[in-house]
Scaffold this motif. Structure first.
Motif, PDB file in Angstrom:
ATOM      1  N   GLY A  73       0.807  -1.224   0.000  1.00  0.00           N
ATOM      2  CA  GLY A  73       0.000   0.000   0.000  1.00  0.00           C
ATOM      3  C   GLY A  73       0.836   1.269   0.000  1.00  0.00           C
ATOM      4  O   GLY A  73       0.651   2.153  -0.863  1.00  0.00           O
ATOM      5  N   PRO A  74       1.805   1.420   0.914  1.00  0.00           N
ATOM      6  CA  PRO A  74       2.631   2.636   0.918  1.00  0.00           C
ATOM      7  C   PRO A  74       3.445   2.796  -0.361  1.00  0.00           C
ATOM      8  O   PRO A  74       3.687   3.920  -0.818  1.00  0.00           O
ATOM      9  N   ASP A  75       3.877   1.686  -0.964  1.00  0.00           N
ATOM     10  CA  ASP A  75       4.660   1.770  -2.204  1.00  0.00           C
ATOM     11  C   ASP A  75       3.793   2.236  -3.369  1.00  0.00           C
ATOM     12  O   ASP A  75       4.264   2.978  -4.240  1.00  0.00           O
ATOM     13  N   LEU A  76       2.535   1.815  -3.403  1.00  0.00           N
ATOM     14  CA  LEU A  76       1.619   2.313  -4.441  1.00  0.00           C
ATOM     15  C   LEU A  76       1.347   3.795  -4.243  1.00  0.00           C
ATOM     16  O   LEU A  76       1.359   4.574  -5.198  1.00  0.00           O
ATOM     17  N   SER A  77       1.101   4.187  -3.008  1.00  0.00           N
ATOM     18  CA  SER A  77       0.795   5.592  -2.728  1.00  0.00           C
ATOM     19  C   SER A  77       1.961   6.502  -3.077  1.00  0.00           C
ATOM     20  O   SER A  77       1.777   7.617  -3.570  1.00  0.00           O
ATOM     21  N   ALA A  78       3.180   6.008  -2.809  1.00  0.00           N
ATOM     22  CA  ALA A  78       4.370   6.838  -3.051  1.00  0.00           C
ATOM     23  C   ALA A  78       4.874   6.757  -4.487  1.00  0.00           C
ATOM     24  O   ALA A  78       5.797   7.491  -4.856  1.00  0.00           O
ATOM     25  N   GLY A  79       4.294   5.873  -5.310  1.00  0.00           N
ATOM     26  CA  GLY A  79       4.719   5.754  -6.693  1.00  0.00           C
ATOM     27  C   GLY A  79       5.903   4.832  -6.899  1.00  0.00           C
ATOM     28  O   GLY A  79       6.438   4.757  -8.018  1.00  0.00           O
ATOM     29  N   ARG A  80       6.339   4.160  -5.850  1.00  0.00           N
ATOM     30  CA  ARG A  80       7.459   3.220  -6.014  1.00  0.00           C
ATOM     31  C   ARG A  80       7.026   1.979  -6.792  1.00  0.00           C
ATOM     32  O   ARG A  80       7.852   1.295  -7.393  1.00  0.00           O
ATOM     33  N   LEU A  81       5.727   1.680  -6.767  1.00  0.00           N
ATOM     34  CA  LEU A  81       5.140   0.605  -7.556  1.00  0.00           C
ATOM     35  C   LEU A  81       3.888   1.131  -8.231  1.00  0.00           C
ATOM     36  O   LEU A  81       3.259   2.088  -7.744  1.00  0.00           O
ATOM     37  N   GLN A  82       3.519   0.507  -9.328  1.00  0.00           N
ATOM     38  CA  GLN A  82       2.267   0.859  -9.985  1.00  0.00           C
ATOM     39  C   GLN A  82       1.542  -0.402 -10.416  1.00  0.00           C
ATOM     40  O   GLN A  82       2.154  -1.457 -10.616  1.00  0.00           O
ATOM     41  N   VAL A  83       0.239  -0.270 -10.543  1.00  0.00           N
ATOM     42  CA  VAL A  83      -0.596  -1.428 -10.849  1.00  0.00           C
ATOM     43  C   VAL A  83      -0.434  -1.822 -12.310  1.00  0.00           C
ATOM     44  O   VAL A  83      -0.376  -0.967 -13.197  1.00  0.00           O
ATOM     45  N   VAL A  84      -0.352  -3.117 -12.537  1.00  0.00           N
ATOM     46  CA  VAL A  84      -0.284  -3.694 -13.882  1.00  0.00           C
ATOM     47  C   VAL A  84      -1.572  -4.472 -14.122  1.00  0.00           C
ATOM     48  O   VAL A  84      -2.054  -5.181 -13.230  1.00  0.00           O
ATOM     49  N   LEU A  85      -2.149  -4.325 -15.320  1.00  0.00           N
ATOM     50  CA  LEU A  85      -3.396  -5.024 -15.662  1.00  0.00           C
ATOM     51  C   LEU A  85      -4.436  -4.877 -14.545  1.00  0.00           C
ATOM     52  O   LEU A  85      -4.828  -5.847 -13.905  1.00  0.00           O
ATOM     53  N   PRO A  86      -4.901  -3.660 -14.294  1.00  0.00           N
ATOM     54  CA  PRO A  86      -5.827  -3.423 -13.177  1.00  0.00           C
ATOM     55  C   PRO A  86      -7.143  -4.181 -13.307  1.00  0.00           C
ATOM     56  O   PRO A  86      -7.863  -4.331 -12.316  1.00  0.00           O
ATOM     57  N   GLN A  87      -7.460  -4.649 -14.519  1.00  0.00           N
ATOM     58  CA  GLN A  87      -8.704  -5.401 -14.693  1.00  0.00           C
ATOM     59  C   GLN A  87      -8.610  -6.817 -14.135  1.00  0.00           C
ATOM     60  O   GLN A  87      -9.601  -7.543 -14.090  1.00  0.00           O
ATOM     61  N   TYR A  88      -7.418  -7.206 -13.708  1.00  0.00           N
ATOM     62  CA  TYR A  88      -7.218  -8.542 -13.131  1.00  0.00           C
ATOM     63  C   TYR A  88      -6.883  -8.415 -11.643  1.00  0.00           C
ATOM     64  O   TYR A  88      -6.050  -7.601 -11.243  1.00  0.00           O
ATOM     65  N   ARG A  89      -7.532  -9.244 -10.861  1.00  0.00           N
ATOM     66  CA  ARG A  89      -7.311  -9.279  -9.420  1.00  0.00           C
ATOM     67  C   ARG A  89      -7.223 -10.737  -8.968  1.00  0.00           C
ATOM     68  O   ARG A  89      -7.749 -11.635  -9.626  1.00  0.00           O
ATOM     69  N   ALA A  90      -6.600 -10.958  -7.851  1.00  0.00           N
ATOM     70  CA  ALA A  90      -6.639 -12.285  -7.246  1.00  0.00           C
ATOM     71  C   ALA A  90      -8.053 -12.557  -6.749  1.00  0.00           C
ATOM     72  O   ALA A  90      -8.879 -11.636  -6.610  1.00  0.00           O
ATOM     73  N   SER A  91      -8.346 -13.804  -6.502  1.00  0.00           N
ATOM     74  CA  SER A  91      -9.684 -14.203  -6.077  1.00  0.00           C
ATOM     75  C   SER A  91     -10.199 -13.334  -4.935  1.00  0.00           C
ATOM     76  O   SER A  91      -9.493 -13.080  -3.954  1.00  0.00           O
ATOM     77  N   ARG A  92     -11.431 -12.879  -5.053  1.00  0.00           N
ATOM     78  CA  ARG A  92     -12.033 -12.042  -4.010  1.00  0.00           C
ATOM     79  C   ARG A  92     -12.318 -12.824  -2.736  1.00  0.00           C
ATOM     80  O   ARG A  92     -12.655 -12.257  -1.706  1.00  0.00           O
ATOM     81  N   HIS A  93     -12.219 -14.153  -2.801  1.00  0.00           N
ATOM     82  CA  HIS A  93     -12.482 -14.978  -1.624  1.00  0.00           C
ATOM     83  C   HIS A  93     -11.263 -15.086  -0.709  1.00  0.00           C
ATOM     84  O   HIS A  93     -11.364 -15.619   0.390  1.00  0.00           O
ATOM     85  N   VAL A  94     -10.122 -14.608  -1.189  1.00  0.00           N
ATOM     86  CA  VAL A  94      -8.939 -14.612  -0.327  1.00  0.00           C
ATOM     87  C   VAL A  94      -9.148 -13.592   0.785  1.00  0.00           C
ATOM     88  O   VAL A  94      -9.630 -12.482   0.552  1.00  0.00           O
ATOM     89  N   GLY A  95      -8.789 -13.961   1.992  1.00  0.00           N
ATOM     90  CA  GLY A  95      -8.956 -13.055   3.114  1.00  0.00           C
ATOM     91  C   GLY A  95      -7.909 -13.305   4.181  1.00  0.00           C
ATOM     92  O   GLY A  95      -7.093 -14.231   4.097  1.00  0.00           O
ATOM     93  N   VAL A  96      -7.942 -12.449   5.193  1.00  0.00           N
ATOM     94  CA  VAL A  96      -7.118 -12.637   6.390  1.00  0.00           C
ATOM     95  C   VAL A  96      -8.000 -13.359   7.409  1.00  0.00           C
ATOM     96  O   VAL A  96      -9.051 -12.849   7.801  1.00  0.00           O
ATOM     97  N   TYR A  97      -7.572 -14.538   7.824  1.00  0.00           N
ATOM     98  CA  TYR A  97      -8.398 -15.377   8.690  1.00  0.00           C
ATOM     99  C   TYR A  97      -7.647 -15.720   9.982  1.00  0.00           C
ATOM    100  O   TYR A  97      -6.424 -15.852   9.991  1.00  0.00           O
ATOM    101  N   ALA A  98      -8.426 -15.874  11.031  1.00  0.00           N
ATOM    102  CA  ALA A  98      -7.936 -16.509  12.252  1.00  0.00           C
ATOM    103  C   ALA A  98      -8.499 -17.919  12.278  1.00  0.00           C
ATOM    104  O   ALA A  98      -9.702 -18.115  12.083  1.00  0.00           O
ATOM    105  N   VAL A  99      -7.640 -18.894  12.470  1.00  0.00           N
ATOM    106  CA  VAL A  99      -8.082 -20.288  12.565  1.00  0.00           C
ATOM    107  C   VAL A  99      -7.649 -20.820  13.921  1.00  0.00           C
ATOM    108  O   VAL A  99      -6.543 -20.543  14.399  1.00  0.00           O
ATOM    109  N   TYR A 100      -8.534 -21.583  14.543  1.00  0.00           N
ATOM    110  CA  TYR A 100      -8.257 -22.111  15.879  1.00  0.00           C
ATOM    111  C   TYR A 100      -8.989 -23.435  16.050  1.00  0.00           C
ATOM    112  O   TYR A 100      -9.914 -23.750  15.293  1.00  0.00           O
ATOM    113  N   PRO A 101      -8.574 -24.233  17.024  1.00  0.00           N
ATOM    114  CA  PRO A 101      -9.040 -25.623  17.070  1.00  0.00           C
ATOM    115  C   PRO A 101     -10.523 -25.810  17.317  1.00  0.00           C
ATOM    116  O   PRO A 101     -11.140 -26.695  16.732  1.00  0.00           O
ATOM    117  N   SER A 102     -11.145 -25.014  18.202  1.00  0.00           N
ATOM    118  CA  SER A 102     -12.518 -25.308  18.587  1.00  0.00           C
ATOM    119  C   SER A 102     -13.229 -24.058  19.049  1.00  0.00           C
ATOM    120  O   SER A 102     -12.631 -23.182  19.687  1.00  0.00           O
TER     121      SER A 102
END
Length: 312
Positions: free
Chosen positions: A243-272
């Motif tokens: 995020g900071p690299d995009l904001s600062a221009g150190r990186l830029q988006v390539v093929l913006p019409q393509y994204r990784a699966s929207r089902h990917v997320g940050v999850y907590a997993v635990y036994p029970s």
């Protein structure tokens, strides 16, 4: 054993209440059930504990001695149960957590101080690894995973979305040109850690898989990030990471019409979910409130992406 303890509790309640009917009312049991449980206890012990009349009960000599001894036992059991209940209700002890290396460094470690201030009886053992650990087998209380999780015997709670975009350094684009279609990636250096290959993308015409190939092989996502910033190639990176690299221009988006699966997320997993320790619950709640459905690392990126895409 548990039924034996229950019989002891019934016997002690009969003695203190003075009758089986009174004890039954206190314990929401019928007099017949109370009488049956007392007889079962006497049969197991091989002696009579109570002398019964139509109006009252009286302890036998054996019953008196037995009562005096089990009162202490029952008090100890009650004290032990109260101790466990208090520990279950309070966040205390050591919390063993696994998290991906970069994410843990960027989005967990900086906030542990505040979490520990709020939970002074807790300690945290944070182990960072990009491998999927065995939560149960390795003794973790929970693990943070960034993935499209499949069915699992573990309990899963989504903490935040994980948006991933194709990106490259401006110097790489200047030297090699901007790909205009996903098929053109075959002619570019595509950087990925070993666990990220192939890239599974969603685009205007549906899902597509791209096998990354480049001059460097690594199991480290952080190495891929540094190579991308150095202008070595194109990478699929999470906005929580760049995020900071995009904001600062150190990186830029390539093929913006393509994204990784929207089902990917940050999850907590635990036994029970059953009897979830307070130390696990408060940590998961803390991260969920810290990240949320619009995590702080994505703030402002919509504008950045829109501006850069328009400029292209």
């Amino acid at each position: 054993m548990m039924s034996d303890i229950a019989d002891l509790e019934i016997f002690a309640r009969v003695v203190t209440a003075g009758s089986m009917s009174a004890a039954g009312r206190e314990m929401s049991l019928s007099p017949a059930v109370v009488s049956k449980r007392i007889r079962r206890l006497e049969d197991r012990l091989g002696t009579r504990l109570l002398q019964r009349t139509t109006r009252q009960i009286a302890l036998t000599e054996a019953g008196q001695g037995f009562y005096e001894r089990i009162v202490a036992v029952l008090a100890s059991i009650e004290d032990a149960e109260a101790f466990v209940s208090r520990r279950s209700a309070q966040a205390r002890g050591t919390l063993k957590v696994s998290a991906p290396t970069s994410f843990g460094r960027l989005h967990i470690a900086p906030y542990l101080g505040t979490f520990l201030e709020k939970n002074p009886d807790l300690a945290v053992n944070l182990l960072l690894s990009d491998d999927f650990v065995d939560v149960v087998g390795d003794g973790f209380d929970l693990a943070i995973r960034i993935a499209e999780l499949q069915d699992s015997s573990l309990v899963v709670r989504r903490l935040a979305p994980a948006h991933r975009v194709l990106c490259a350094a401006p110097g790489y684009i200047e030297q090699h040109g901007m790909p205009l279609d996903v098929d053109e990636l075959a002619h570019h250096v595509c950087l990925a850690a070993s666990h990220q290959d192939p890239w599974r993308l969603e685009g205007p015409h549906g899902p597509v898989a791209v096998r990354a190939s480049g001059p460097v092989q690594t199991n480290s996502s952080e190495v891929v990030r540094e190579l991308t910033l150095a202008g070595v190639g194109i990478a699929l990176r999470s906005t929580w990471d760049i995020g900071p690299d995009l904001s600062a221009g150190r990186l830029q988006v390539v093929l913006p019409q393509y994204r990784a699966s929207r089902h990917v997320g940050v999850y907590a997993v635990y036994p029970s979910r059953r009897f979830l320790p307070a130390k696990v619950r408060v940590f998961i709640d803390y991260l969920a409130s810290l990240y949320g459905p619009s995590p702080y690392w994505d703030h402002g990126l919509d504008e950045v992406l829109t501006v850069r895409n328009a400029a292209e």
